[in-house]
Motif scaffolding. Structure first.
Motif, short mmCIF file in Angstrom:
data_model
loop_
_atom_site.label_atom_id
_atom_site.label_comp_id
_atom_site.label_asym_id
_atom_site.label_seq_id
_atom_site.Cartn_x
_atom_site.Cartn_y
_atom_site.Cartn_z
N ASN A 196 -11.73 0.47 71.05
CA ASN A 196 -13.06 -0.20 71.76
C ASN A 196 -12.92 -0.48 73.39
N ARG A 234 -14.50 1.38 75.73
CA ARG A 234 -15.83 1.58 75.93
C ARG A 234 -15.72 2.72 77.06
N LYS A 238 -23.93 5.83 72.94
CA LYS A 238 -23.34 4.32 72.81
C LYS A 238 -22.65 4.30 71.78
N SER A 240 -22.58 1.93 69.59
CA SER A 240 -23.03 1.25 68.59
C SER A 240 -23.05 2.56 67.46
N ILE A 281 -20.25 4.20 67.02
CA ILE A 281 -18.87 4.15 66.33
C ILE A 281 -19.11 2.92 65.33
N ALA A 282 -19.92 2.08 65.61
CA ALA A 282 -19.94 0.78 64.55
C ALA A 282 -20.59 1.59 63.34
N ARG A 283 -21.54 2.10 63.52
CA ARG A 283 -22.45 2.96 62.40
C ARG A 283 -21.63 3.66 61.68
N ASN A 295 -18.10 3.60 61.49
CA ASN A 295 -17.12 2.54 60.83
C ASN A 295 -18.05 1.94 59.46
N ARG A 296 -19.27 1.62 59.41
CA ARG A 296 -19.97 1.08 58.54
C ARG A 296 -20.12 2.03 57.30
N LEU A 308 -16.54 2.66 55.94
CA LEU A 308 -16.06 1.61 54.86
C LEU A 308 -16.83 1.66 53.66
N GLN A 337 -16.57 -4.91 65.98
CA GLN A 337 -17.26 -3.39 65.89
C GLN A 337 -16.41 -2.75 65.11
N GLY A 361 -17.87 -2.62 61.85
CA GLY A 361 -19.30 -2.06 61.95
C GLY A 361 -20.28 -3.02 61.92
N TRP A 362 -19.88 -4.35 62.41
CA TRP A 362 -21.04 -5.15 62.74
C TRP A 362 -21.35 -5.11 64.13
N ASN A 363 -22.39 -4.00 64.37
CA ASN A 363 -22.70 -3.86 65.98
C ASN A 363 -23.92 -3.11 66.06
N ASN A 364 -24.66 -2.96 67.07
CA ASN A 364 -25.85 -2.15 67.27
C ASN A 364 -26.18 -2.34 68.86
N ASN A 365 -27.05 -1.68 69.34
CA ASN A 365 -27.16 -2.01 70.74
C ASN A 365 -27.71 -3.34 70.97
N ILE A 422 -24.36 -5.84 70.75
CA ILE A 422 -22.88 -5.88 71.65
C ILE A 422 -22.88 -6.99 72.94
#
Lengths: 252, 204
Positions: free
Chosen positions: A221, A223, A234, A236, A238-240, A242-243, A246, B163, B166-170, B173
């Motif tokens: 991370n 960035r 973005k 974000s 990468i967070a998706r 990861n979700r 998982l 992050q 997975g707890w993140n979005n635009n 952040i």
């Protein structure tokens, strides 16, 4: 009004083939127009080399309008050079000053071996796509545009993710040579739409496994990828990713 | 990294609250020390904590090793000019600094308190250790250096952990980064309060 041409010193990585030992070779170019693109500047240098019966420098390029993802080059410490949201073909020589020394290097990653000079083999990205970056479910004939309802927000996010041209700048600049931004964009563009959800779990598991197998690094991370992405994908995504990952691991 | 990291952040918040008792009342602090001596619940807590810390470190070494190999046989000549946060790129080095000071800290306190008690001897008095250690300027400076490194580590580590799970979005952040900064500052200032108070304001 005539603009003053630039005189530049170029230190370019030359390597005969994948196995040969490479090195930096210094070239001088003179009277380069500031309106010329970076690749055109290399074209001028190559013409001079050919005139002198020397081997021209190999570099990747194709559309030269920032949409194909073929051009690469790590220019003075930044993939695609010193500007944001652009590819190398969109980089203009006005970003440089007369007398500058420019280091031009290929993408450096274990997963992107050098083919020749500045050309690297990015088929590792294709292998990740082949592992699951597609839908194989039969969705039938073309439907009426509004038959499947998709929220505008999701459609926009999917479109933003789909803007990825797979150039590899994210891997090139990441201190870990991680491909997470690329994989996250390719997972997200499908995960956000109903047609992609049927195979979502298998897709994310297979693509992440392939990414690890190919020797890309892990995401910490920083960035850096987001800062250099020509399409400004973005993290974000990468967070998706990861979700999704998982979720797939816990629910399978 | 993320799960163990978040667990260690929780521990830091707990440890910091406990330390602040010493600023308010030294007797109260000694009571806390006694409560967390060689009792079964304190020992279980210590074991879980140690496991969390070891896992965090082992993963860090493993992942850093993989990441260094991922660049390939030849690195870049020109130093990277991409704009990123300094802490984000130096987490491993910051982690080593934090770890070094944890070893020092364990020798300063834990080895003389819980460890001695586990061995069956009488533990040192917590309040006396604090007062004597933080009357020395060297230790005050060392602990403040440690807390600065910890602050940098947490400003990146906290939001980065969220992050990763997975707890993140635009939208989130900037919020998560702000929360990370607050958490890091609360923890660093809370810990720093003890050496600063006992060096400058405490009269025996």
């Amino acid at each position: 009004m005539e603009k003053k041409g630039l005189n530049l010193t170029l230190k370019i990585w030359r390597q005969e083939n994948a196995k040969a030992k490479g090195q930096f070779v210094t070239y001088q170019v003179s009277n380069i127009s500031p309106d010329c693109s970076f690749l055109e500047m290399l074209d001028i240098l190559n013409e001079q080399l050919v005139d002198k019966i020397e081997k021209p420098i190999c570099f990747d390029h194709d559309c030269r309008e920032g949409i194909c993802g073929m051009c690469s080059l790590y220019i003075n410490g930044r993939p695609h050079g010193n500007d944001t949201g652009i590819t190398t073909c969109q980089l203009h020589m006005r970003h440089f000053k007369d007398g500058d020394t420019i280091y031009i290097e290929p993408w450096r990653s274990k997963a992107f071996p050098i083919i020749k000079d500045l050309v690297v083999d990015r088929s590792a990205f294709d292998k990740i796509i082949q592992a699951g970056g597609y839908t194989s479910v039969n969705t039938g004939g073309a439907q009426d545009a509004n038959a499947i309802l998709i929220p505008k927000k999701n459609a926009d996010l999917a479109m933003d993710a789909a803007a990825c041209i797979g150039c590899g700048a994210c891997v090139a600049t990441c201190k870990n040579a991680s491909a997470m931004l690329f994989v996250s964009a390719k997972v997200s563009q499908l995960a956000l739409l109903p047609q992609g959800q049927v195979e979502a779990r298998e897709r994310v598991t297979a693509m992440v496994a392939k990414m690890d197998e190919l020797g890309f690094g892990n995401c910490t991370n920083t960035r850096a990828c987001e800062a250099e992405c020509p399409k400004q994908i973005k993290i974000s995504n990468i967070a998706r990713l990861n979700r999704e990952y998982l979720g797939a691991k816990f629910c399978s | 990294m993320s799960i163990t990291g978040l667990f260690l952040v929780l521990f830091l918040l707990f440890h910091m609250s406990m330390n602040l008792v010493a600023v308010i009342s030294l007797e109260g602090y000694d009571m806390v020390c006694e409560f967390l001596g060689a009792n079964w619940y304190a020992l279980v807590g210590t074991a879980v904590l140690a496991a969390g810390a070891v896992l965090h470190i082992v993963f860090a070494i493993l992942l850093t090793w993989q990441n260094m190999r991922a660049r390939g046989p030849v690195g870049y000549q020109a130093p990277n000019k991409t704009e990123t946060e300094w802490a984000a790129k130096n987490m491993f080095v910051l982690g080593i600094i934090v770890l070094g000071f944890i070893c020092l800290h364990l020798c300063n306190f834990w080895a003389k308190m819980q460890l001695v008690e586990i061995m069956g001897a009488e533990p040192a008095q917590g309040s006396a250790l604090i007062v004597s250690l933080f009357s020395k300027p060297l230790y005050v400076v060392l602990y403040l250096i440690w807390l600065t490194a910890l602050w940098f580590h947490l400003t990146h580590g906290f939001w980065s952990a969220l992050q990763t799970i997975g707890w993140n979005n635009n939208l989130w952040i900037p919020r998560l980064k702000a929360i990370a900064c607050v958490v890091a500052t609360v923890i660093a200032c809370g810990f720093a309060a003890v050496p600063i108070y006992f060096f400058f304001f405490y009269n025996a």
